[in-house]
Design a protein around this motif. Structure first.
Motif, PDB file in Angstrom:
ATOM      1  N   LEU A  38     -10.491  -4.529  -0.447  1.00  0.00           N
ATOM      2  CA  LEU A  38     -11.460  -4.065   0.550  1.00  0.00           C
ATOM      3  C   LEU A  38     -11.045  -4.436   1.971  1.00  0.00           C
ATOM      4  O   LEU A  38     -11.192  -3.636   2.895  1.00  0.00           O
ATOM      5  N   LEU A  72      -1.279   7.027   0.540  1.00  0.00           N
ATOM      6  CA  LEU A  72      -2.649   6.535   0.485  1.00  0.00           C
ATOM      7  C   LEU A  72      -3.063   5.974   1.837  1.00  0.00           C
ATOM      8  O   LEU A  72      -4.192   6.192   2.299  1.00  0.00           O
ATOM      9  N   VAL A  85       0.841  -1.196   0.000  1.00  0.00           N
ATOM     10  CA  VAL A  85       0.000   0.000   0.000  1.00  0.00           C
ATOM     11  C   VAL A  85       0.878   1.248   0.000  1.00  0.00           C
ATOM     12  O   VAL A  85       1.889   1.313   0.710  1.00  0.00           O
ATOM     13  N   HIS A 139      -3.126   3.486  -6.059  1.00  0.00           N
ATOM     14  CA  HIS A 139      -4.317   2.689  -6.319  1.00  0.00           C
ATOM     15  C   HIS A 139      -4.894   2.174  -4.994  1.00  0.00           C
ATOM     16  O   HIS A 139      -4.148   1.848  -4.071  1.00  0.00           O
ATOM     17  N   MET A 140      -6.216   2.123  -4.928  1.00  0.00           N
ATOM     18  CA  MET A 140      -6.877   1.638  -3.726  1.00  0.00           C
ATOM     19  C   MET A 140      -6.532   0.163  -3.500  1.00  0.00           C
ATOM     20  O   MET A 140      -6.518  -0.634  -4.442  1.00  0.00           O
ATOM     21  N   PRO A 141      -6.270  -0.227  -2.259  1.00  0.00           N
ATOM     22  CA  PRO A 141      -5.963  -1.622  -1.945  1.00  0.00           C
ATOM     23  C   PRO A 141      -7.241  -2.462  -1.901  1.00  0.00           C
ATOM     24  O   PRO A 141      -8.350  -1.906  -2.030  1.00  0.00           O
ATOM     25  N   LEU A 151      -4.232   9.584  -4.713  1.00  0.00           N
ATOM     26  CA  LEU A 151      -4.850   9.045  -5.930  1.00  0.00           C
ATOM     27  C   LEU A 151      -4.466   9.879  -7.145  1.00  0.00           C
ATOM     28  O   LEU A 151      -4.236   9.344  -8.237  1.00  0.00           O
ATOM     29  N   THR A 188      -8.454  -2.043   3.120  1.00  0.00           N
ATOM     30  CA  THR A 188      -9.065  -0.734   3.345  1.00  0.00           C
ATOM     31  C   THR A 188      -9.801  -0.702   4.686  1.00  0.00           C
ATOM     32  O   THR A 188      -9.670   0.256   5.454  1.00  0.00           O
ATOM     33  N   LEU A 231      -5.956  11.401   0.842  1.00  0.00           N
ATOM     34  CA  LEU A 231      -6.386  10.359  -0.086  1.00  0.00           C
ATOM     35  C   LEU A 231      -6.498  10.930  -1.500  1.00  0.00           C
ATOM     36  O   LEU A 231      -6.060  10.291  -2.478  1.00  0.00           O
ATOM     37  N   LEU A 277      -6.247   6.829   4.308  1.00  0.00           N
ATOM     38  CA  LEU A 277      -7.199   5.831   4.802  1.00  0.00           C
ATOM     39  C   LEU A 277      -7.262   5.830   6.327  1.00  0.00           C
ATOM     40  O   LEU A 277      -8.341   5.656   6.920  1.00  0.00           O
TER      41      LEU A 277
END
Length: 354
Positions: A212, A37, A33, A208-210, A203, A215, A199, A41
């Protein structure tokens, strides 16, 4: 007589939660991650989690014992979010990209020093030799704990990290201005604002979002390590002021290191033992404080959670809430007396040279 014990316990609990968040966040970073980012989060988890707590209190009609944020608080809150939630993390991420890990860990201990220095020199919180020695011992323990061979040179990255620590020191002292208000409201607004900014920037820069599960784990770590920790920090400020709260909070690196030993099987080193001994000495010196002198309270009107103790002998209006503790606007009449006290909400007076 006011006791520092509730404030001490709250400050150390705040440090414990924040310190514990570091090794748990390290687990998530090991999964690839982005650090920036992850910061977003963590803050968002804090803000969203505390928003649910705030909404649940309203839905369950829980009596409001805390004073809500008022319009006069908003400029201070904006500065808190800007300095601690935006500028601090931004400078840290800039510094981490060009600074060795050993140097970064060492420099991050400047936050405690910045908090105490600003409280003593700018806001004139009272300090004596014992408190200075205690603060020095706690900070020395944190420096020893983070030392991994010494800095390899101090460039712009190191200056950025030092700037981040200064921003967080300013944040901690400005939060003192808000400590009479509902700490859940303060922490949720700071979490949402800082989380959205960090965040969004991460981005925009290609992160990139990890998954779920990652997160959600980050959100839970943020709720406890950033959100609940900040709530406890604000409550500690009410009892102790910024300098003393900052000193106790400086034990967070030791707490995090101790947990890392259990989680990752890291060895118990002489560094850890020495840091532990210094921090114990520092905390003990602070607990031994006995500050008592004749002092005068000027007339004061404010709003905060209180009971009817020696400093709250006011009349109630028809609409004021029953029961204790409660919160409502109230006025203090001038009062002169002598008792042991700390820089809490009612003892932020000046001191003579004698």
């Amino acid at each position: 007589m006011t006791s520092p014990r509730p404030g001490v316990l709250l400050a150390i609990a705040s440090a414990a939660l924040f310190g514990a968040s570091t090794p748990f966040a390290k687990l998530l970073l090991g999964g690839g991650v982005s650090p920036w980012l992850l910061a977003g989060l963590l803050y968002l988890g804090s803000g969203l989690g505390l928003t649910l707590v705030h909404l649940a209190r309203g839905a369950l009609a829980v009596p409001a014992a805390e004073a809500p944020l008022r319009r006069a608080d908003l400029p201070w809150l904006a500065l808190v979010v800007l300095s601690g939630g935006v500028i601090g993390p931004l400078l840290l991420m800039v510094g981490l990209t060009t600074t060795a890990a050993s140097t970064s860990a060492l420099l991050l201990n400047l936050e405690g020093l910045a908090t105490m220095a600003i409280a003593w020199m700018v806001f004139r919180e009272n300090v004596d030799r014992r408190l200075l020695l205690g603060a020095a011992a706690i900070l020395a323990g944190a420096v020893i704990l983070s030392w991994q061979g010494g800095p390899t040179g101090l460039g712009l990255g190191a200056l950025a990290i030092a700037g981040a620590c200064l921003a967080w020191g300013i944040d901690n002292n400005l939060t003192r201005k808000l400590s009479a208000a509902d700490p859940v409201q303060i922490a949720l607004i700071k979490g949402l604002a800082a989380g959205a900014v960090n965040l969004g920037l991460a981005l925009a820069l290609g992160a990139h979002m990890p998954p779920l599960t990652t997160t959600l784990a980050a959100g839970l770590i943020g709720l406890l390590g950033y959100g609940v920790s900040l709530v406890m920090f604000v409550l500690a400020l009410r009892h102790l002021g910024a300098a003393r709260t900052g000193a106790y909070f400086s034990t967070a690196p030791f707490i995090g290191a101790g947990l890392a030993i259990a989680m990752f099987g890291e060895p118990v080193t002489m560094q850890l033992v020495a840091a532990c001994a210094l921090m114990i000495v520092g905390v003990a010196l602070h607990l031994m404080e006995a500050h008592e002198h004749p002092h005068s309270h000027e007339a004061l009107a404010h709003e905060h959670r209180h009971v009817h103790d020696a400093h709250h002998q006011h009349e109630h209006a028809a609409g004021d809430p029953p029961g204790e503790p409660h919160s409502h606007p109230h006025r203090h009449t001038p009062l002169t007396h002598t008792h042991a006290h700390y820089p809490d909400l009612h003892h932020r007076h000046g001191h003579g040279t004698g």
